[in-house]
Every structure is written in structure tokens, then in C-alpha cells.
Design a protein around this motif. Structure first.
Motif, PDB file in Angstrom:
ATOM      1  N   ASP A  49       0.866  -1.176   0.000  1.00  0.00           N
ATOM      2  CA  ASP A  49       0.000   0.000   0.000  1.00  0.00           C
ATOM      3  C   ASP A  49       0.905   1.229   0.000  1.00  0.00           C
ATOM      4  O   ASP A  49       2.003   1.206   0.563  1.00  0.00           O
ATOM      5  CB  ASP A  49      -0.901   0.001   1.232  1.00  0.00           C
ATOM      6  CG  ASP A  49      -2.034  -1.000   1.086  1.00  0.00           C
ATOM      7  OD1 ASP A  49      -1.791  -2.205   1.333  1.00  0.00           O
ATOM      8  OD2 ASP A  49      -3.140  -0.596   0.704  1.00  0.00           O
ATOM      9  N   VAL A  50       0.451   2.302  -0.624  1.00  0.00           N
ATOM     10  CA  VAL A  50       1.342   3.451  -0.787  1.00  0.00           C
ATOM     11  C   VAL A  50       0.614   4.759  -0.504  1.00  0.00           C
ATOM     12  O   VAL A  50      -0.581   4.909  -0.795  1.00  0.00           O
ATOM     13  CB  VAL A  50       1.964   3.482  -2.210  1.00  0.00           C
ATOM     14  CG1 VAL A  50       0.889   3.472  -3.288  1.00  0.00           C
ATOM     15  CG2 VAL A  50       2.904   4.673  -2.378  1.00  0.00           C
ATOM     16  N   ALA A  51       1.359   5.700   0.083  1.00  0.00           N
ATOM     17  CA  ALA A  51       0.881   7.066   0.310  1.00  0.00           C
ATOM     18  C   ALA A  51       2.002   8.009  -0.099  1.00  0.00           C
ATOM     19  O   ALA A  51       3.177   7.620  -0.120  1.00  0.00           O
ATOM     20  CB  ALA A  51       0.530   7.271   1.778  1.00  0.00           C
ATOM     21  N   GLY A  52       1.656   9.237  -0.438  1.00  0.00           N
ATOM     22  CA  GLY A  52       2.704  10.167  -0.849  1.00  0.00           C
ATOM     23  C   GLY A  52       2.322  11.615  -0.614  1.00  0.00           C
ATOM     24  O   GLY A  52       1.139  11.969  -0.627  1.00  0.00           O
ATOM     25  N   VAL A  53       3.321  12.429  -0.368  1.00  0.00           N
ATOM     26  CA  VAL A  53       3.141  13.886  -0.383  1.00  0.00           C
ATOM     27  C   VAL A  53       4.239  14.462  -1.267  1.00  0.00           C
ATOM     28  O   VAL A  53       5.348  13.922  -1.341  1.00  0.00           O
ATOM     29  CB  VAL A  53       3.188  14.517   1.024  1.00  0.00           C
ATOM     30  CG1 VAL A  53       1.924  14.196   1.800  1.00  0.00           C
ATOM     31  CG2 VAL A  53       4.413  14.059   1.790  1.00  0.00           C
ATOM     32  N   PHE A  54       3.920  15.584  -1.932  1.00  0.00           N
ATOM     33  CA  PHE A  54       4.792  16.110  -2.974  1.00  0.00           C
ATOM     34  C   PHE A  54       4.956  17.618  -2.828  1.00  0.00           C
ATOM     35  O   PHE A  54       4.213  18.264  -2.097  1.00  0.00           O
ATOM     36  CB  PHE A  54       4.207  15.793  -4.355  1.00  0.00           C
ATOM     37  CG  PHE A  54       3.974  14.333  -4.577  1.00  0.00           C
ATOM     38  CD1 PHE A  54       5.010  13.513  -5.022  1.00  0.00           C
ATOM     39  CD2 PHE A  54       2.739  13.761  -4.303  1.00  0.00           C
ATOM     40  CE1 PHE A  54       4.813  12.155  -5.195  1.00  0.00           C
ATOM     41  CE2 PHE A  54       2.528  12.403  -4.481  1.00  0.00           C
ATOM     42  CZ  PHE A  54       3.557  11.592  -4.923  1.00  0.00           C
ATOM     43  N   THR A  55       5.900  18.144  -3.567  1.00  0.00           N
ATOM     44  CA  THR A  55       6.114  19.588  -3.623  1.00  0.00           C
ATOM     45  C   THR A  55       4.828  20.311  -3.982  1.00  0.00           C
ATOM     46  O   THR A  55       4.006  19.798  -4.738  1.00  0.00           O
ATOM     47  CB  THR A  55       7.192  19.940  -4.671  1.00  0.00           C
ATOM     48  OG1 THR A  55       7.343  21.363  -4.685  1.00  0.00           O
ATOM     49  CG2 THR A  55       6.820  19.476  -6.069  1.00  0.00           C
ATOM     50  N   ARG A  56       4.704  21.540  -3.448  1.00  0.00           N
ATOM     51  CA  ARG A  56       3.578  22.381  -3.852  1.00  0.00           C
ATOM     52  C   ARG A  56       3.974  23.318  -4.980  1.00  0.00           C
ATOM     53  O   ARG A  56       3.245  24.250  -5.311  1.00  0.00           O
ATOM     54  CB  ARG A  56       3.065  23.178  -2.655  1.00  0.00           C
ATOM     55  CG  ARG A  56       2.393  22.274  -1.644  1.00  0.00           C
ATOM     56  CD  ARG A  56       1.602  23.074  -0.614  1.00  0.00           C
ATOM     57  NE  ARG A  56       1.123  22.164   0.421  1.00  0.00           N
ATOM     58  CZ  ARG A  56       0.955  22.509   1.688  1.00  0.00           C
ATOM     59  NH1 ARG A  56       1.205  23.738   2.062  1.00  0.00           N
ATOM     60  NH2 ARG A  56       0.516  21.643   2.581  1.00  0.00           N
ATOM     61  N   SER A 233      11.768  23.030  -3.948  1.00  0.00           N
ATOM     62  CA  SER A 233      12.150  22.259  -5.123  1.00  0.00           C
ATOM     63  C   SER A 233      10.956  21.919  -5.998  1.00  0.00           C
ATOM     64  O   SER A 233       9.821  21.866  -5.542  1.00  0.00           O
ATOM     65  CB  SER A 233      12.838  20.971  -4.680  1.00  0.00           C
ATOM     66  OG  SER A 233      12.972  20.093  -5.759  1.00  0.00           O
ATOM     67  N   THR A 234      11.237  21.660  -7.253  1.00  0.00           N
ATOM     68  CA  THR A 234      10.230  21.177  -8.197  1.00  0.00           C
ATOM     69  C   THR A 234       9.951  19.697  -8.014  1.00  0.00           C
ATOM     70  O   THR A 234       9.045  19.152  -8.642  1.00  0.00           O
ATOM     71  CB  THR A 234      10.744  21.356  -9.632  1.00  0.00           C
ATOM     72  OG1 THR A 234      11.997  20.675  -9.752  1.00  0.00           O
ATOM     73  CG2 THR A 234      10.932  22.816  -9.962  1.00  0.00           C
TER      74      THR A 234
ATOM     75  N   GLY B 336       7.852  28.515  -9.631  1.00  0.00           N
ATOM     76  CA  GLY B 336       6.986  27.462  -9.103  1.00  0.00           C
ATOM     77  C   GLY B 336       6.647  27.620  -7.642  1.00  0.00           C
ATOM     78  O   GLY B 336       5.565  27.261  -7.201  1.00  0.00           O
ATOM     79  N   LYS B 337       7.579  28.195  -6.865  1.00  0.00           N
ATOM     80  CA  LYS B 337       7.326  28.297  -5.422  1.00  0.00           C
ATOM     81  C   LYS B 337       6.540  29.550  -5.045  1.00  0.00           C
ATOM     82  O   LYS B 337       6.153  29.706  -3.892  1.00  0.00           O
ATOM     83  CB  LYS B 337       8.642  28.222  -4.638  1.00  0.00           C
ATOM     84  CG  LYS B 337       9.407  29.530  -4.521  1.00  0.00           C
ATOM     85  CD  LYS B 337      10.472  29.458  -3.423  1.00  0.00           C
ATOM     86  CE  LYS B 337      11.212  30.773  -3.313  1.00  0.00           C
ATOM     87  NZ  LYS B 337      12.056  30.884  -2.123  1.00  0.00           N
TER      88      LYS B 337
END
Lengths: 413, 413
Positions: A49-56, A233-234, B336-337
Motif C-alpha cells: 500500500d502506498v501514500a505520498g506527499v509532494f512539492t507544492r 524544489s520542483t 513554481g514556489k
């Protein structure tokens, strides 16, 4: 990868236990670096199972787009990470590179394209030649091993001066489960997004929606509370995988994040996330000092966090720390510029245990020598009490040194 | 005051004409510096209409509080400025220091306390001993002279490496009027407030409310569009005085900012404000390069300005400029930021006239050599077209160098 290790680096690495349900291999594909590994393959043979958070960032990298699209499926079989090239701002070529990599991983591992996760880190804007490593994923899958965490952490480094690993154990429904994590990042680190690359795996059996809730909640006081240079970061990606292998010990699958049985796991996960996040700050580019900024007495926790980040991101505060200068006037400045409610005449400021200012002016008992002694330490706590409410927040940063300028003045060359 | 003058300093100072209705004197009171002037007295013998904009810091200095309280009165007779100590975060002692100074100025000049304006610049948090200069204001008033602008600019310097002066002429109702201004500031310079100290005087006859409207409008694209280090001072003050002496030449008093006769004056004022604001950036602490950031194609002008400031405040962009590195990936990162709408695949970026990126990837015709040649210049334009709308903004900043870190690592000592 620098030849000089940060003076703030951990003195020793933890023993990273093998973790059921995940295997890893690394390779030296020569994407940018010579004589070092730069590709990591993680394989979940029976899925996770997987979860993720990423750059805004509004300009995210191609791999971030790719992961976001796959996340609703909730299942992972393979992760491919490369260092040396971020595959960001690479247009249609960038999308093609993710597709080639995913196709190769899917063939190597024998899984769907929507079970592949990708991350790339390094220079922005250079086309990524995925053929350099796409062809070796099959071979890497063949030799992948569970006991490979430190090497995995090394393969994803860029300007990092040391690999970042952490492990915790927790009790879940009467069963002992393990959480292992790796991270990379040293510059372009700012909060309010996942910050840098990190991959965390547990053998606990937790469904993806619960996992996502745990992760989204866990990043707030950890990865979203660290800043090296305020630059976002991108490519920031934090993925959490649950292989479910603890089910073999009798651990009943957890479906919801509010399950009371998660208490120990949640605490262990948050502690591990904080450990990794702080390791990133301790490897901040050019860092010589680690700074913990604690704000109390703000109107709300959110206000406290904005004030704390205003202090932690201030170039004048960070250069004062670098100069071992107990320049609390710059802390006043940073509180004042945050935009949050503050009353000059209620403000109090401490360096370590030394209260330097109180009730809007210099503390009468303030000892410059004592404050300077605090500033000469490697780990420094700056505390500001706003005196208005009960909002609190803690964030972490490092100092701003000439080495930061040197590192970033010729990173590409 | 540094011994090394910024390489970006103007090659020559303009000839500053005397201006009817204002006299100035400076003194060396030894507040912090040795062997230099550190107090400025400006006197308007027949009074002046006054307008002002101030820092938006929530922890403003005592002199800022004092000026804000007097501004509704709209008339000025005296200005006292000291360098070396900001009288900020000095509690009740700070308020007492402003009261002592104002009382002394009022006695020296023979005016009301509400006709006195004060500004202090220098270290934050140290009590200001106003007795050092309060006693000499009478003597200074006795020798004040209209032909003293460059000396006035020198007396208010702190880490500045050169004095900042500017002059313009305008036509107002058929009469030629003059505007003279001085400014100081080199660090802790950020926009969205008046930014640093600046004092501008005209002999035009313009009522305070109109003057305030002109000034508030004029700072947007000038002082509020420059940033050295994103840090907002507790003390930023920009005051505009109109002595009204041009009435003697037949200039009819202007009562409203929307008076059509103000066109030439407004243009001259804005040009002078821009001149002074850019001089502040060109003296940015440790600056070796001047950077103009132009954003076009944003959703709105406000969005364009936020994007432009995100670029201009990014430590990674600023260190790349210092390193003469055409690292446009960091410009992508900064776009982007910003939080503003951006579409990676519509973005285009230029260094000078060299388009380095277009349609979300590296420009096929991009020449690294040409881009590097641009970066080697002293004055650099970075342009980003967002490709979404017609919003535009221009802001100015400088590079982030090791010297910035050195200057701010031991400013107090």
C-alpha cells in the motif's frame, strides 16, 4: 556529493534491519556523477500500500506528475530513483523519460504501469537520458536484497555530504512492526511541501487511505517544519509504503487512520520522519550550526509557525548565527516582518537558556558573555515568546555561511 | 560605513541644487561611529506639508511610532535623523529618547512637538542616548544651510558604502519646481513597506493630503519593488516634504492628487524615487551585480510582482548570479514556489536577450556561451514570461555573495 562531510552529521549510522517485503538494488549509470551509484530500484514483490506527499511547486517535475497520477490506485510494486538529473522542466522529453522508465520497471518487475513510482533529483532543465538506466532494471531486480538501506540512501544523494537513514519499531495490534526510511536533500529545502526525496517502508499492514492520512498528518511538524534556504524544489517527494508482511505474525490489517491501535505506530512514524527531516537540515549546504526555533505565545499554532519560519528563513538571523553573534535585534526584526500579530512590548527572546530581551527591551540581567557562549555551540535554540496567546511551533534550520554561497555559486559547473 | 565602495556605485554624484525653504546641518555626536557625522537636522523655517510611508513591521521602532502619530497634523518644521542606533526595541527608554529629541528640536527651531519628525538607523535593541545630540540641535539650527545635500546623505549612512542623492526638476502650473532626495540603506531591505530611510523635499506648493497620495502611489513600483535580502527593517521611513516656496514664482497651491497639473511633477517624483531605490540596491551588502527581474504574462500585475519577488528573493537564484551561472532551472524553481498560477509548459525565460527556455523546456537555440556572457556583466536582466495573462512587474535586487555573509556575520562587533 562533497568530499567534506558536514560537521553536523550524525556520529554513527543506525543498524538498518532488513524489512520483509522490500528488496533494493543500486547501479552506477553515469547519469552525471562518476564512480558512484546513481540509480536505486526498490521492489515490493507482493505489492505494498502506498501514500505520498509532494512539492507544492506550480512547476513540478515530470516524475512528480507521474507519481501523483498513480497514487489513487494505492498499490506499489516498484520504485525507481535516480540522482544527477531532476527531469524537471524538460517538457515532452521529460514525460517520455518517465514513460520509458516506468515501462522498463514494469517489464523488469512484472507489474502494471500504475504500480510504479519514480523520483529524480539533480539539475533542473537538462533532458534526462533514461536509456542509461532503463535497460539495467531487470538485472537490478535480479540481485535486489532487503538488507541494503545504507547503500540505497547513498545512491540518491546529490549535494548531500552523508547518507540519511533511520529505523524505528512499533507495536501494532500486539505485533512488533518496523519502519525504515531513507532521505536525501541539502539545498532547495523549504517547508510547506514534502521537501526533498524520502522513501519510508514498513512491514505493517495498513491500507493506503489510512497510510495517506498518517503521512499527511506526520509531515506537518517534521518535513514541513524544516528549511535550509526557503527555496522550494520542483521535485520534492515523500513516499510511504506498507508491505503488510506483519500480517504473517497476526497483525490485523488497519483500514482507518483513526484506529486506536495505531498509537504506537503513529508515534514511531512521526519520530522517524522528524529524524530524517532533521538529518536533512544537518546536511544543509554549508551548514556549520543547527538551529531550533521555538515560538510560544502566538495567537495560534499557525501564527506561531509563520513567525518561526520568518525567523528561520531570515538571511540576517542566519548570518548572525554563522557569525556566532547573539544579535537578538534581528530576531525582533524577523518577528515583526512575519505579518502575524505581535506586540513589541510583550516580546521575550532567548538564546539557549539566556533570556536576552523581555517586555520590549534588552533584559536587564542579560549577559553578553553567556549569550555568546550559547552561540558558540553547534546546536542552538532560539526561542521567542510573543506574549499574546497560546500558539506554539518549532521549526529547524541551519546557519547561512560563505560555504553556502560557494556551493551554490558554481553547482552546475 | 565600509572602506570599500560598492562596484555598483554611481560613477559620479549629481550636482544637488539648493532648495528653497529647507536648511540642513550635520554633527558628529559619537553615537556609535568615530570620526564621522551621525546626526542630521533638517529645518523648514516657514514649515512644509508632509507625507510619509513607513515599515509594515509589527515591531516598529520608537521613531516610526512618533512620526506616525504626527503625520495627521500634516505640517513639519524639523527633522532629526541619527545613524548608529535604530532606537528600536528599546521599550520605555526608546519612547523617552524620542520625546527628549523632539523636545530639544522643538526648542531649537521654535515649533510644536507635532511638527517634528524623527528617524534613527543602526543597531536594534541598544538604548539610544539622545542626550548625545539633543543638546547640539540649537547650535546646528544656527548654522544650517540649504546647500548641504551630499553631507546630509553622508550623516545618515550605516553599512552604506556611498551616500545616495538625487535631484529632478518638474513643471507645475507653468513654474519650474525642484525635488531633492537623499536615502540610506544597504541591508535589511525588502519591499512592501517604505524600505530604509529616505527624505525627499520639494519647493512645490502641494497640500499634505495630495502629497501623501502621490507618495503612496509612487513607492509601489520604486521603493516597494526592491529587495536586498527579504528582511524588513523595524525602522523604514520615507518622508516627503513640500516647502511651497514655488508659490513665490506664481505656482498655485495644489490641493488634490488627481489635479491634472501634477503630471510632470508626478513623473519627476516617481523617477527620483526609482533613482534612490535603485541606488539602495546597488549598495546592497556585498553586492557585485545588479539584477532587474521582469515578469510578463502573469494572471495579474499583483501575481507578476509576487513571482518577480520570489525570483528576486531566492537565495539559489542570487547565488547563481554571484557565480555568473546562467542557472535558469532555479528561475523555474522560484516561479513554481511563488504560489501564483504558472503553467510549466508555457513558461519562457531569458537572461538578457538570450532566451534559455521556452514552452517548458530548454530553448533548442540556447547558447550556453551567450548566456554566460550575459551573466558576466555587472547589470543583468532576468525575464520570465508566464504565458497566462497580461500581468507585468519589474523588481530589482542584487546577488548574494560571500561578502554579504561576512558583513552580516559580525556587524555588531
Amino acid at each position: 556529493m562533497s568530499v567534506t562531510v558536514s560537521p553536523l552529521a550524525p556520529k554513527a549510522y543506525p543498524e538498518m534491519p532488513a524489512l520483509r517485503g522490500v528488496r533494493m538494488a543500486t547501479a552506477a549509470a553515469g547519469i552525471k556523477y562518476k564512480n558512484r551509484t546513481d540509480v536505486l530500484l526498490m521492489v515490493f514483490d507482493d505489492g505494498a500500500d502506498v501514500a505520498g506527499v509532494f512539492t507544492r511547486s506550480k512547476c513540478p517535475s515530470a516524475p512528480v506528475d507521474f507519481c501523483r497520477a498513480n497514487l489513487p490506485h494505492g498499490k506499489a510494486r516498484a520504485v525507481v530513483v535516480n540522482s544527477g538529473n531532476a527531469n524537471a522542466f524538460t517538457g515532452v522529453k521529460g514525460k517520455a523519460a518517465t514513460e520509458l522508465t516506468a515501462q522498463s520497471a514494469s517489464e523488469a518487475v512484472g507489474c502494471g504501469l500504475n504500480e510504479v513510482y519514480l523520483a529524480s533529483t539533480g539539475v533542473i532543465g537538462e533532458p534526462l537520458d533514461a536509456t542509461k538506466f532503463a535497460g539495467v532494471l531487470g538485472e537490478m531486480n535480479g540481485r535486489g536484497t532487503p538488507d541494503f538501506w545504507l547503500e540505497a540512501a547513498k545512491a540518491i544523494m546529490t549535494t548531500d555530504t552523508y547518507p540519511k537513514v533511520a529505523t524505528r519499531q512499533a507495536e501494532l495490534g500486539g505485533v512488533t512492526v518496523t519502519i525504515n526510511g531513507i532521505a536525501k536533500g541539502a539545498g532547495m529545502i523549504a517547508p510547506d511541501m514534502a521537501t526533498m526525496l524520502s522513501f519510508v517502508v514498513t512491514d505493517a499492514d495498513i491500507a493506503a487511505p489510512a497510510l495517506q492520512a498518517l503521512l499527511s498528518e506526520g509531515v506537518g511538524p517534521t518535513f514541513n517544519s524544516v528549511t535550509v534556504d526557503s527555496d522550494t524544489s520542483t521535485s520534492d517527494t515523500l513516499l510511504l509504503f506498507a508491505t503488510g508482511k506483519a500480517a504473517a505474525d497476526g497483525q490485523a490489517r488497519i483500514e482507518a487512520a483513526d484506529d486506536a491501535r495505531l498509537a504506537s505506530f503513529r508515534a514511531a512514524l512521526n519520530d522517524l520522519l522528524k529524524d530524517l527531516a532533521l538529518q536533512v537540515v544537518r546536511d544543509g549546504e554549508g551548514a556549520r550550526k543547527m538551529v531550533e526555533v521555538r515560538v510560544t505565545g502566538a495567537e495560534s499554532d499557525a501564527a506561531a509557525k509563520r513567525i518561526a519560519l520568518s525567523i528561520a528563513n531570515s538571511p540576517l538571523v542566519k548570518t548572525a548565527v554563522a557569525g556566532e553573534d547573539a544579535n537578538w535585534g534581528r530576531v525582533v526584526m524577523a518577528v515583526g516582518k512575519s505579518g502575524e500579530a505581535a506586540d513589541r512590548d510583550r516580546l521575550a527572546i532567548w538564546f539557549g537558556d539566556v533570556r536576552v530581551a523581555v517586555n520590549g527591551e534588552r533584559d536587564a540581567g542579560y549577559s553578553e558573555a553567556a549569550a555568546t557562549a550559547v552561540m558558540q555551540r553547534q546546536d542552538i535554540v532560539i526561542r521567542a515568546d510573543i506574549g499574546l496567546g497560546s500558539g506554539t511551533a518549532t521549526v529547524w534550520t541551519c546557519d547561512l555561511t560563505k560555504e553556502y554561497v560557494a556551493i551554490n555559486g558554481d553547482y552546475r559547473s
